[in-house]
Design a protein around this motif. Structure first.
Motif, short mmCIF file in Angstrom:
data_model
loop_
_atom_site.label_atom_id
_atom_site.label_comp_id
_atom_site.label_asym_id
_atom_site.label_seq_id
_atom_site.Cartn_x
_atom_site.Cartn_y
_atom_site.Cartn_z
N TYR A 36 11.65 11.67 -4.61
CA TYR A 36 10.66 10.78 -5.21
C TYR A 36 10.97 9.46 -5.21
O TYR A 36 10.19 8.63 -4.85
CB TYR A 36 10.23 11.42 -6.62
CG TYR A 36 9.38 12.40 -6.76
CD1 TYR A 36 8.06 12.48 -6.13
CD2 TYR A 36 9.76 13.64 -7.43
CE1 TYR A 36 7.18 13.49 -6.17
CE2 TYR A 36 8.81 14.62 -7.43
CZ TYR A 36 7.61 14.89 -6.70
OH TYR A 36 6.77 15.85 -6.85
N LYS A 37 12.35 9.21 -5.33
CA LYS A 37 12.78 7.82 -5.32
C LYS A 37 12.46 7.13 -3.61
O LYS A 37 11.92 6.27 -3.36
CB LYS A 37 14.33 7.70 -5.63
CG LYS A 37 14.84 6.18 -5.23
CD LYS A 37 15.75 5.87 -6.42
CE LYS A 37 16.48 4.51 -6.13
NZ LYS A 37 15.91 3.64 -5.54
N GLU A 38 13.20 8.12 -2.78
CA GLU A 38 12.94 7.84 -1.51
C GLU A 38 11.21 7.55 -1.26
O GLU A 38 11.06 6.53 -0.57
CB GLU A 38 13.18 8.77 -0.48
CG GLU A 38 14.88 8.68 -0.15
CD GLU A 38 15.35 9.94 0.30
OE1 GLU A 38 14.73 10.59 1.01
OE2 GLU A 38 16.68 10.32 -0.02
N LYS A 39 10.39 8.39 -1.57
CA LYS A 39 9.14 8.16 -1.14
C LYS A 39 8.24 6.87 -1.70
O LYS A 39 7.79 6.38 -1.19
CB LYS A 39 8.38 9.56 -1.69
CG LYS A 39 8.33 10.66 -0.86
CD LYS A 39 7.08 11.11 -0.08
CE LYS A 39 7.20 12.31 0.87
NZ LYS A 39 6.20 12.55 1.70
N ASP A 41 9.73 4.51 -2.84
CA ASP A 41 10.62 3.34 -2.26
C ASP A 41 9.91 2.76 -0.79
O ASP A 41 9.33 1.68 -0.65
CB ASP A 41 11.88 3.33 -2.03
CG ASP A 41 12.79 3.23 -3.43
OD1 ASP A 41 12.07 2.56 -4.43
OD2 ASP A 41 13.89 3.68 -3.45
N ALA A 42 9.72 3.94 -0.11
CA ALA A 42 8.83 3.79 1.24
C ALA A 42 7.68 3.12 0.93
O ALA A 42 7.12 2.49 1.76
CB ALA A 42 9.14 5.14 1.77
N LEU A 43 6.80 3.67 -0.03
CA LEU A 43 5.37 3.08 -0.31
C LEU A 43 5.61 1.77 -1.09
O LEU A 43 4.59 1.43 -1.33
CB LEU A 43 4.63 4.20 -1.08
CG LEU A 43 4.44 5.63 -0.08
CD1 LEU A 43 3.89 6.65 -0.76
CD2 LEU A 43 3.32 5.11 1.04
N LYS A 44 6.70 1.33 -1.37
CA LYS A 44 6.70 0.45 -2.27
C LYS A 44 6.01 0.16 -3.72
O LYS A 44 5.19 -0.59 -3.83
CB LYS A 44 6.29 -0.97 -1.21
CG LYS A 44 7.00 -1.22 -0.29
CD LYS A 44 7.09 -3.01 0.36
CE LYS A 44 7.79 -3.16 1.45
NZ LYS A 44 8.43 -2.28 2.20
N ILE A 45 6.31 1.47 -4.31
CA ILE A 45 5.67 1.88 -5.35
C ILE A 45 6.74 1.88 -6.37
O ILE A 45 7.77 2.65 -6.20
CB ILE A 45 4.93 3.10 -5.73
CG1 ILE A 45 3.73 3.02 -4.41
CG2 ILE A 45 4.34 3.39 -6.77
CD1 ILE A 45 3.24 4.37 -4.23
N HIS A 46 6.64 1.19 -7.49
CA HIS A 46 7.75 1.35 -8.64
C HIS A 46 6.99 2.08 -9.83
O HIS A 46 5.67 1.69 -9.98
CB HIS A 46 8.10 0.00 -9.11
CG HIS A 46 9.44 -0.11 -9.89
ND1 HIS A 46 9.21 -0.27 -11.30
CD2 HIS A 46 10.63 -0.09 -9.64
CE1 HIS A 46 10.40 -0.11 -11.63
NE2 HIS A 46 11.09 -0.07 -10.89
N PRO A 47 7.82 2.76 -10.77
CA PRO A 47 7.08 3.41 -11.78
C PRO A 47 6.23 2.50 -12.59
O PRO A 47 5.26 2.79 -13.39
CB PRO A 47 8.17 3.86 -12.74
CG PRO A 47 9.41 4.00 -11.44
CD PRO A 47 9.09 3.03 -10.56
N ASN A 48 6.57 1.14 -12.73
CA ASN A 48 5.82 0.05 -13.61
C ASN A 48 4.61 -0.21 -12.85
O ASN A 48 3.67 -0.66 -13.60
CB ASN A 48 6.68 -1.34 -13.63
CG ASN A 48 7.87 -1.30 -14.40
OD1 ASN A 48 8.17 -0.15 -15.10
ND2 ASN A 48 9.00 -1.95 -14.33
#
Ligand code: DLL
Length: 429
Positions: A36-39, A41-48
């Motif tokens: 999930y971290k890789e996915k 990050d690749a989509l430039k999505i942060h949990p916030n």
């Protein structure tokens, strides 16, 4: 109700709770599951970035193949030391999907199953027989934990032979049955072979699932056993049985929205669909510790109901009966066919038994053969030909294609494994 406060929580409160848990889940998977971290990050999505429930659509899907590539433990968010139980799918369509549960996950599973079972009428006064093999398949344990939560007396009859299952029912006065849908029909047939009318046993209620479960099949089980029949849905990746079940209204299955965030998407575009539009169920776990999943594509086809309220009083939304799996759909001569369509047609014909399968072969072109057991033995060739004609017509009226029908004696179609195998594809690829 097993947990009236949560089962009748107003929708606005459910959604608040979902948002809180969704945010926690997304941070949790981001911090603990490299996939999930890789996915993200690749989509430039942060949990916030998750600020409301609609923001879930920014997140990527998780597919069965993603899980397969990381099996057995690559999707775990906790160490194995924190887990106390392992289950896995049968692996008939590839690498088995393995799920490890923490004690908290088992507790949640027991609770959601207790809600389902109590919704179908199970009480502490019931004698609950569980004729499902105890093993890595989730079925038996899910029912077992849920029924024990309610305080019923559980008979873990597991994979005892069918004759013995019937004898246990007689001896102990079983009142509630669980199981894999097709097996219960088979068990009823076995009882009759033993000279026992299943409707005369003390079983008055049952909850079944794990596979295609058409209303025709439910009607047959209801009549054969004289019991109220409830449908329960779930999958190993979520917990096992317990994601949803139908209440006494028998009109859709309530899914437990405090633990599962359910979406319905267009399987091709991946876009979220409106209520009442049929598509693929996609589920995000909201409380899982061991193996949480984000936007998991179940491949199960259904729709989510528009209605907010159910006469049973529960506020958790409902999805329709599962129409089938997208990967069970077969295309013959350009026509899309679901096994459920064949079963629904067959269940209308009283002489047809409940065990059947479709075999796809290539002659010069693709052919569909439907093998059907008869309910009772038929020896007259004239009657067999007449039954073949009736079945052919009934199926043709649903799928606009003329299948070849093979009539089989009762009990002659092989049953392997826990679930019925309805599609045998022998076509040359
Ligand atoms: O079959 C869990 C289960 C056990 C559910 C006992 C209900 C009763 P799996 O082996 O992972 O888990 O298979 C999950 O079975 O994605 C559906 O395709 C199908 N399925 C499960 N319940 C139903 C149902 C268990 N009520 C897969 N109606 C799911 C139709 C069902 N299909």
């Amino acid at each position: 109700m097993f947990d009236p406060k949560i089962e009748t929580l107003p929708q606005t409160n459910i959604q608040k709770l979902q948002l809180k848990r969704l945010k926690q889940t997304i941070s949790y998977v981001y911090g603990n599951i490299p996939f999930y971290k890789e996915k993200f990050d690749a989509l430039k999505i942060h949990p916030n970035d998750i600020k409301n429930l609609g923001d879930i659509q920014k997140l990527p899907f998780t597919a069965k193949d993603d899980l397969r590539q990381h099996m057995p433990f690559g999707f775990m968010a906790t160490s194995l030391q924190k887990c106390c139980e392992l289950h896995s799918s049968s692996g008939t369509t590839g690498t088995p999907i393995t799920v490890c549960y923490t004690p908290h996950d088992i507790e949640v599973w027991a609770n959601v199953m207790a809600r389902c079972l109590s919704m179908s009428g199970l009480t502490a006064n019931d004698i609950f027989q569980n004729p499902i093999p105890y093993g890595t398949f989730t079925g038996a344990f899910g029912f077992h934990y849920g029924a024990q939560k309610i305080g019923s007396l559980v008979i873990p009859s597991g994979k005892d032979q069918s004759e013995r299952q019937i004898k246990l029912m007689q001896y102990y006065g079983t009142t509630f049955l669980s199981g894999v849908a097709s097996y219960i029909q088979y068990l009823g047939q076995k009882a009759m072979d033993m000279g026992i009318d299943p409707s005369q046993l003390s079983v008055r209620n049952g909850m079944f699932g794990a596979e295609l479960f058409t209303s025709g099949m439910k009607g047959r089980i209801n009549k054969m056993w004289n019991m109220d029949v409830h449908d329960v849905y779930g999958l190993t990746e979520m917990c096992g049985p317990g994601v949803s079940a139908d209440c006494d209204m028998h009109d859709g299955l309530h899914f437990w929205e405090d633990h599962f965030l359910v979406e319905c998407i267009d399987p091709l575009s991946g876009d979220q669909l409106e209520a009442e539009e049929e598509g693929e169920l996609v589920i995000t776990t909201l409380t899982k510790e061991g193996m949480p999943l984000v936007r998991y594509r179940t491949r199960d086809l259904a729709f989510i109901y528009d209605t907010q309220k159910c006469d049973c009083g529960r506020t958790h939304r409902k999805h329709s009966v599962i129409k089938g799996r997208s990967d069970d759909m077969v295309i013959i001569k350009g026509t899309n066919i679901f096994p459920g369509q064949i079963e629904s047609a067959l269940m209308k014909i009283p002489q047809a038994g409940s065990n059947w399968r479709m075999i796809l072969t290539t002659d010069t072109i693709d052919q569909l053969v439907v093998e059907v057991e008869t309910k009772n033995k038929i020896t007259s060739q004239k009657k067999i030909a007449e039954l073949q004609r009736m079945i052919r017509e009934e199926i043709r009226s649903v799928i606009s294609l003329t299948p070849r029908i093979q009539i089989k004696p009762p009990g002659s179609i092989p049953q392997q494994g826990i679930k019925a195998k309805r599609v045998i594809d022998q076509r040359k690829k």
